[in-house]
Design a protein around this motif. Structure first.
Motif, short mmCIF file in Angstrom:
data_model
loop_
_atom_site.label_atom_id
_atom_site.label_comp_id
_atom_site.label_asym_id
_atom_site.label_seq_id
_atom_site.Cartn_x
_atom_site.Cartn_y
_atom_site.Cartn_z
N SER A 61 83.61 25.88 97.91
CA SER A 61 83.02 24.54 97.79
C SER A 61 81.80 24.54 96.87
O SER A 61 81.49 23.53 96.26
N GLU A 62 81.13 25.69 96.76
CA GLU A 62 79.95 25.78 95.90
C GLU A 62 80.26 26.36 94.52
O GLU A 62 79.56 26.07 93.55
N ILE A 63 81.29 27.21 94.45
CA ILE A 63 81.56 27.93 93.20
C ILE A 63 82.74 27.32 92.44
O ILE A 63 82.66 27.09 91.24
N LEU A 64 83.84 27.09 93.13
CA LEU A 64 85.08 26.70 92.45
C LEU A 64 85.28 25.19 92.35
O LEU A 64 85.63 24.68 91.29
N THR A 65 85.06 24.49 93.45
CA THR A 65 85.31 23.05 93.49
C THR A 65 84.53 22.29 92.41
O THR A 65 85.11 21.44 91.74
N PRO A 66 83.22 22.59 92.20
CA PRO A 66 82.48 21.84 91.18
C PRO A 66 83.05 21.98 89.77
O PRO A 66 82.86 21.10 88.94
N ILE A 67 83.75 23.08 89.51
CA ILE A 67 84.33 23.26 88.17
C ILE A 67 85.85 23.06 88.19
O ILE A 67 86.55 23.47 87.27
N LYS A 68 86.32 22.43 89.28
CA LYS A 68 87.73 22.04 89.42
C LYS A 68 88.70 23.23 89.31
O LYS A 68 89.74 23.15 88.67
N VAL A 69 88.31 24.33 89.96
CA VAL A 69 89.16 25.51 90.04
C VAL A 69 89.50 25.70 91.51
O VAL A 69 88.66 25.48 92.37
N THR A 70 90.74 26.06 91.80
CA THR A 70 91.15 26.16 93.19
C THR A 70 91.25 27.60 93.69
O THR A 70 91.24 27.84 94.89
N ARG A 71 91.34 28.56 92.77
CA ARG A 71 91.44 29.97 93.18
C ARG A 71 90.41 30.80 92.45
O ARG A 71 90.06 30.51 91.31
N GLY A 72 89.95 31.86 93.13
CA GLY A 72 88.98 32.75 92.50
C GLY A 72 89.54 33.37 91.23
O GLY A 72 90.73 33.62 91.12
N THR A 73 88.66 33.62 90.28
CA THR A 73 89.07 34.14 88.98
C THR A 73 88.70 35.61 88.80
O THR A 73 89.28 36.28 87.95
N GLY A 74 87.70 36.08 89.55
CA GLY A 74 87.22 37.44 89.35
C GLY A 74 86.24 37.55 88.21
O GLY A 74 85.73 38.62 87.91
#
Length: 94
Positions: A61-74
């Motif tokens: 919710s803090e890392i991915l959602t704001p940049i419209k990404v749903t899965r971790g990238t590494g």
């Protein structure tokens, strides 16, 4: 202990080495569910990448959602660095 000014000044990704990678690994290893291996080597290898993905998905919710990404990238970019800095401040305050 690494000084706050030297950590997380560049994006971190697979294959990099350095004290900032060690600091990343130290923070990831503080949560055994994220980085059970806990190696603090200074080398951003496959285990560190896997741990970064778990970290990103834990705080999606803090890392991915704001940049419209749903899965971790590494990939440790600005959003991930912000959360790492926040965690580092709370753990060093204890």
């Amino acid at each position: 202990q690494i000084s706050p000014s030297t950590a997380f000044t560049r994006n971190l990704t697979l294959g990099l080495r350095g004290n900032d990678v060690k600091e990343l690994q130290r923070i990831l290893a503080s949560d055994p569910l994220i980085y059970p291996e806990g190696f603090i080597t200074g080398y951003f290898g496959p285990l560190t990448r896997k741990a970064v993905i778990k970290f990103q998905e834990k705080y999606a919710s803090e890392i991915l959602t704001p940049i419209k990404v749903t899965r971790g990238t590494g990939f440790v970019g600005p959003m991930t660095m912000r959360k790492l800095r926040e965690i580092r401040q709370t753990t060093s305050a204890n």
